[in-house]
Design a protein around this motif. Structure first.
Motif, PDB file in Angstrom:
ATOM      1  N   SER A 194       0.827  -1.211   0.000  1.00  0.00           N
ATOM      2  CA  SER A 194       0.000   0.000   0.000  1.00  0.00           C
ATOM      3  C   SER A 194       0.860   1.259   0.000  1.00  0.00           C
ATOM      4  CB  SER A 194      -0.969   0.000   1.179  1.00  0.00           C
ATOM      5  OG  SER A 194      -0.244  -0.147   2.367  1.00  0.00           O
ATOM      6  N   GLU A 195       2.029   1.178   0.641  1.00  0.00           N
ATOM      7  CA  GLU A 195       2.876   2.360   0.692  1.00  0.00           C
ATOM      8  C   GLU A 195       4.344   1.953   0.678  1.00  0.00           C
ATOM      9  OE1 GLU A 195       2.096   6.428   2.986  1.00  0.00           O
ATOM     10  OE2 GLU A 195       2.784   4.853   4.325  1.00  0.00           O
ATOM     11  N   LEU A 196       5.151   2.654  -0.064  1.00  0.00           N
ATOM     12  CA  LEU A 196       6.589   2.402  -0.016  1.00  0.00           C
ATOM     13  C   LEU A 196       7.337   3.693  -0.314  1.00  0.00           C
ATOM     14  CD1 LEU A 196       7.608   0.040  -3.004  1.00  0.00           C
ATOM     15  CD2 LEU A 196       5.680   1.492  -3.017  1.00  0.00           C
ATOM     16  N   THR A 197       8.619   3.709   0.011  1.00  0.00           N
ATOM     17  CA  THR A 197       9.383   4.951  -0.184  1.00  0.00           C
ATOM     18  C   THR A 197       9.957   4.977  -1.606  1.00  0.00           C
ATOM     19  OG1 THR A 197      11.477   4.040   0.536  1.00  0.00           O
ATOM     20  CG2 THR A 197      10.066   4.967   2.255  1.00  0.00           C
ATOM     21  N   TYR A 198      10.393   6.181  -2.011  1.00  0.00           N
ATOM     22  CA  TYR A 198      11.013   6.330  -3.336  1.00  0.00           C
ATOM     23  C   TYR A 198      12.189   5.359  -3.476  1.00  0.00           C
ATOM     24  CZ  TYR A 198       8.617  10.889  -3.589  1.00  0.00           C
ATOM     25  OH  TYR A 198       7.693  11.885  -3.599  1.00  0.00           O
ATOM     26  N   ARG A 199      12.975   5.258  -2.403  1.00  0.00           N
ATOM     27  CA  ARG A 199      14.173   4.416  -2.494  1.00  0.00           C
ATOM     28  C   ARG A 199      13.789   2.946  -2.654  1.00  0.00           C
ATOM     29  NH1 ARG A 199      18.855   5.721   1.515  1.00  0.00           N
ATOM     30  NH2 ARG A 199      17.452   4.938   3.120  1.00  0.00           N
ATOM     31  N   ALA A 210       9.849  13.527  -9.384  1.00  0.00           N
ATOM     32  CA  ALA A 210       8.820  13.618  -8.335  1.00  0.00           C
ATOM     33  C   ALA A 210       9.480  13.653  -6.963  1.00  0.00           C
ATOM     34  CB  ALA A 210       7.869  12.428  -8.424  1.00  0.00           C
ATOM     35  N   PHE A 211      10.493  12.819  -6.787  1.00  0.00           N
ATOM     36  CA  PHE A 211      11.227  12.755  -5.525  1.00  0.00           C
ATOM     37  C   PHE A 211      11.853  14.110  -5.184  1.00  0.00           C
ATOM     38  CE2 PHE A 211      15.624  12.236  -3.947  1.00  0.00           C
ATOM     39  CZ  PHE A 211      15.348  11.843  -2.649  1.00  0.00           C
ATOM     40  N   ARG A 212      12.489  14.735  -6.188  1.00  0.00           N
ATOM     41  CA  ARG A 212      13.156  16.032  -5.938  1.00  0.00           C
ATOM     42  C   ARG A 212      12.168  17.085  -5.472  1.00  0.00           C
ATOM     43  NH1 ARG A 212      17.300  15.587 -10.472  1.00  0.00           N
ATOM     44  NH2 ARG A 212      18.897  14.413  -9.360  1.00  0.00           N
ATOM     45  N   ALA A 213      10.952  17.022  -5.997  1.00  0.00           N
ATOM     46  CA  ALA A 213       9.963  18.031  -5.619  1.00  0.00           C
ATOM     47  C   ALA A 213       9.111  17.546  -4.440  1.00  0.00           C
ATOM     48  CB  ALA A 213       9.074  18.347  -6.814  1.00  0.00           C
ATOM     49  N   THR A 246      -6.529   1.646 -13.923  1.00  0.00           N
ATOM     50  CA  THR A 246      -7.585   2.225 -14.769  1.00  0.00           C
ATOM     51  C   THR A 246      -8.816   1.315 -14.782  1.00  0.00           C
ATOM     52  OG1 THR A 246      -5.883   3.178 -16.169  1.00  0.00           O
ATOM     53  CG2 THR A 246      -8.072   3.007 -17.140  1.00  0.00           C
ATOM     54  N   ASN A 247      -8.584   0.001 -14.718  1.00  0.00           N
ATOM     55  CA  ASN A 247      -9.702  -0.947 -14.809  1.00  0.00           C
ATOM     56  C   ASN A 247     -10.386  -1.175 -13.469  1.00  0.00           C
ATOM     57  OD1 ASN A 247      -8.972  -1.334 -17.549  1.00  0.00           O
ATOM     58  ND2 ASN A 247      -7.318  -2.663 -16.843  1.00  0.00           N
ATOM     59  N   ASN A 248      -9.836  -0.615 -12.418  1.00  0.00           N
ATOM     60  CA  ASN A 248     -10.430  -0.746 -11.094  1.00  0.00           C
ATOM     61  C   ASN A 248     -10.025   0.463 -10.246  1.00  0.00           C
ATOM     62  OD1 ASN A 248     -11.632  -1.687  -8.767  1.00  0.00           O
ATOM     63  ND2 ASN A 248     -10.006  -3.177  -8.303  1.00  0.00           N
ATOM     64  N   PRO A 249     -10.515   1.655 -10.637  1.00  0.00           N
ATOM     65  CA  PRO A 249     -10.018   2.862  -9.962  1.00  0.00           C
ATOM     66  C   PRO A 249     -10.388   2.947  -8.489  1.00  0.00           C
ATOM     67  CG  PRO A 249     -11.720   3.409 -11.600  1.00  0.00           C
ATOM     68  CD  PRO A 249     -11.442   1.957 -11.742  1.00  0.00           C
ATOM     69  N   ALA A 250     -11.354   2.127  -8.058  1.00  0.00           N
ATOM     70  CA  ALA A 250     -11.736   2.162  -6.645  1.00  0.00           C
ATOM     71  C   ALA A 250     -10.670   1.510  -5.763  1.00  0.00           C
ATOM     72  CB  ALA A 250     -13.069   1.457  -6.446  1.00  0.00           C
ATOM     73  N   ALA A 251      -9.836   0.656  -6.350  1.00  0.00           N
ATOM     74  CA  ALA A 251      -8.777   0.010  -5.545  1.00  0.00           C
ATOM     75  C   ALA A 251      -7.809   1.086  -5.062  1.00  0.00           C
ATOM     76  CB  ALA A 251      -8.046  -1.028  -6.389  1.00  0.00           C
ATOM     77  N   GLN A 252      -7.324   0.885  -3.861  1.00  0.00           N
ATOM     78  CA  GLN A 252      -6.504   1.908  -3.211  1.00  0.00           C
ATOM     79  C   GLN A 252      -5.178   2.185  -3.947  1.00  0.00           C
ATOM     80  OE1 GLN A 252      -5.015   0.506   0.503  1.00  0.00           O
ATOM     81  NE2 GLN A 252      -4.157   2.477   1.072  1.00  0.00           N
ATOM     82  N   GLY A 253      -4.580   1.152  -4.514  1.00  0.00           N
ATOM     83  CA  GLY A 253      -3.312   1.322  -5.227  1.00  0.00           C
ATOM     84  C   GLY A 253      -2.122   1.406  -4.291  1.00  0.00           C
ATOM     85  N   THR A 254      -1.018   1.870  -4.835  1.00  0.00           N
ATOM     86  CA  THR A 254       0.224   1.961  -4.057  1.00  0.00           C
ATOM     87  C   THR A 254       0.696   3.415  -4.045  1.00  0.00           C
ATOM     88  OG1 THR A 254       0.880  -0.256  -4.703  1.00  0.00           O
ATOM     89  CG2 THR A 254       2.638   1.201  -3.954  1.00  0.00           C
ATOM     90  N   ARG A 255       1.087   3.879  -2.888  1.00  0.00           N
ATOM     91  CA  ARG A 255       1.563   5.252  -2.771  1.00  0.00           C
ATOM     92  C   ARG A 255       3.072   5.244  -2.526  1.00  0.00           C
ATOM     93  NH1 ARG A 255      -1.809   9.566  -1.946  1.00  0.00           N
ATOM     94  NH2 ARG A 255      -0.911  11.430  -1.026  1.00  0.00           N
ATOM     95  N   VAL A 256       3.792   6.060  -3.296  1.00  0.00           N
ATOM     96  CA  VAL A 256       5.240   6.154  -3.128  1.00  0.00           C
ATOM     97  C   VAL A 256       5.541   7.503  -2.495  1.00  0.00           C
ATOM     98  CG1 VAL A 256       7.478   5.885  -4.262  1.00  0.00           C
ATOM     99  CG2 VAL A 256       5.442   4.858  -5.306  1.00  0.00           C
TER     100      VAL A 256
END
Ligand code: ASP
Length: 454
Positions: A239-244, A265-268, A277-287
């Motif tokens: 669900s969540e991971l760092t840039y590294r 994205a990391f620099r900013a 796209t086929n299941n936008p309700a799914a939470q996805g992964t945040r970096v």
């Protein structure tokens, strides 16, 4: 404000574009939409980018490629028809493609690059036309007009820093921005592409330039998985991971997100949200930059094949000034890049991607190392897989290496090499390619216990 990027499979058909339309218009903060070229509709399909490359190559060799050109145009025509768009847009795409194909071929690399990039460029025009047809204020924006400048390295462009300021000005525009991914312009005005799958990079550059609050990357899986789903059945979603962590995982085979795309994205400090796209309700992964370590020491296990190692041993190597530099200089002389360099007191191993060298280069290289370095032994080993066990929490956690090596030994996997010291985020194991799957499964079971192995 959000920058949203859609990958090729999200844009492969009219039905997919309808989903994209609903996603974009559901949230008014989605300001800029970066698009890939139409991708595969099914596993046997061909991406428009690959059709375009083949088309350009055939034009160079025989001056014509009627079937490939039609195949490209047909992909757009089918989408336009499904969406009831005016045929005028297809005429525009056809004209653009033939103008490019009949253009200057004196620099073939540059010629192919411009044709390759037209997949994204024409798709952005088509998508802008579709949004307008649906009554939305949307505008195709050309990367040159927007000031997206890159180095003159076709197929491997790097963004020039001034681009960010130029792109910031896009904020003043009303309505949606539809921006083609995958390429920018050299200062001389030529189209130059990023490396393959580079629309992710464009999205990240745009997010940085526009100083977006979020970069949303829409693809065709619900999340980044903790391990390759073709090796382990139903793996845990991250669900969540760092840039590294993401960088290490995408380097070693996680293809969900381009490894170069994280940097802008990391620099900013802009978080990246990967969604389906086929299941936008799914939470996805945040970096993100920092996360709470709730997953245990390991967040994911990635692996990639096609590596070889050059083992160099010389008695008293540790006392010899300049030994490492001379070894790496020989690689540079052959334009070879390397991945890792684990070393001991009397030996050093250089790991590189083996497709960079053919047999004759390899023989020359070994001879040079033996002669220039007066090495006692030089051994090249082929067909290695690198397995990366990744997690920021590992360095605060006692015994992770022991757990990993025990799991591998119990699975009868021979560890050819380990590299842990230099990265704070990952541990690397080199194994024979034939043992890759078994090794990954054993590690997964160790760190994500209780999950069924396929
Ligand atoms: N269409 C390009 C490729 O296939 C770039 C992308 O899709 O991101 O590599």
């Amino acid at each position: 404000m959000k920058v949203v990027k859609f990958g090729g499979s999200s844009l492969a058909s009219g039905a997919q574009l309808e989903k994209v339309f609903h996603i974009v218009t559901a949230d008014p903060s989605r300001k800029a939409v970066v698009v890939s070229a139409p991708g595969k509709r099914h596993s046997e399909d061909t991406k428009v980018t690959d059709l375009l490359i083949a088309c350009a190559e055939q034009y160079i060799s025989s001056g014509d490629a009627p079937e490939l050109c039609e195949a490209v145009i047909e992909r757009y025509a089918e989408i336009a028809q499904e969406l009831h768009l005016d045929q005028h847009i297809i005429e525009r795409i056809r004209d653009d493609l033939f103008t490019l194909l009949n253009g200057d071929k004196s620099n073939p690399v540059q010629y192919i690059d411009a044709i390759k990039a037209s997949g994204e460029d024409n798709n952005a025009k088509l998508i802008a036309a579709y949004f307008q047809h649906k009554g939305i204020q949307a505008e195709y924006v050309n990367p040159k007009d927007a000031g997206l400048f890159v180095t003159n390295e076709p197929g491997n462009a790097q963004v020039l820093p001034e681009s960010y300021e130029n792109l910031y000005r896009l904020r003043e525009r009303d309505g949606l921005i539809i921006f083609p991914g995958f390429f920018g312009f050299s200062k001389a005005g030529d189209v130059i592409t990023f490396s393959r799958s580079g629309s992710d990079i464009t999205g990240s550059i745009l997010a940085n330039g526009l100083q977006a609050d979020l970069y949303e990357n829409f693809t065709d899986v619900d999340a980044v998985y903790s391990v390759n789903p073709s090796i382990v059945k139903n793996p845990k979603e991250i669900s969540e991971l760092t840039y590294r962590e993401m960088r290490e995982l995408s380097y070693a085979g996680f293809s969900v997100f381009h490894d170069e795309a994280l940097i802008p994205a990391f620099r900013a400090g802009i978080p990246v949200q990967i969604k389906n796209t086929n299941n936008p309700a799914a939470q996805g992964t945040r970096v993100v930059s920092k996360r709470d370590n709730t997953n245990g020491p390991v967040v994911g296990i990635a692996s990639d094949t096609g590596f070889c190692s050059i083992y160099i041993s010389k008695y008293l190597m540790n006392r010899e000034i300049g030994f490492g530099r001379k070894a790496l200089q020989i690689l540079e002389d052959y334009s070879l890049t390397y991945e890792h360099v684990p070393s001991g007191i009397d030996d050093i191993t250089i790991i590189l991607r083996q497709d960079q060298m053919d047999g004759s280069m390899e023989r020359q290289l070994i001879r040079r190392i033996e002669e220039d370095l007066q090495a006692d032994e030089v051994i090249v080993e082929h067909n290695l897989a690198l397995i990366m066990v990744v997690g920021e929490a590992m360095r605060h956690n006692v015994g992770t290496t022991a757990r990993a090596s025990k799991a591998l030994s119990e699975a009868q996997v021979n560890i050819e090499m380990i590299n842990q010291g230099s990265s704070e985020v990952s541990m690397m194991f080199g194994v024979k390619e034939a043992q890759e799957e078994r090794a990954v499964q054993a590690l997964y079971q160790e760190f994500f216990a209780g999950v069924l192995i396929s």
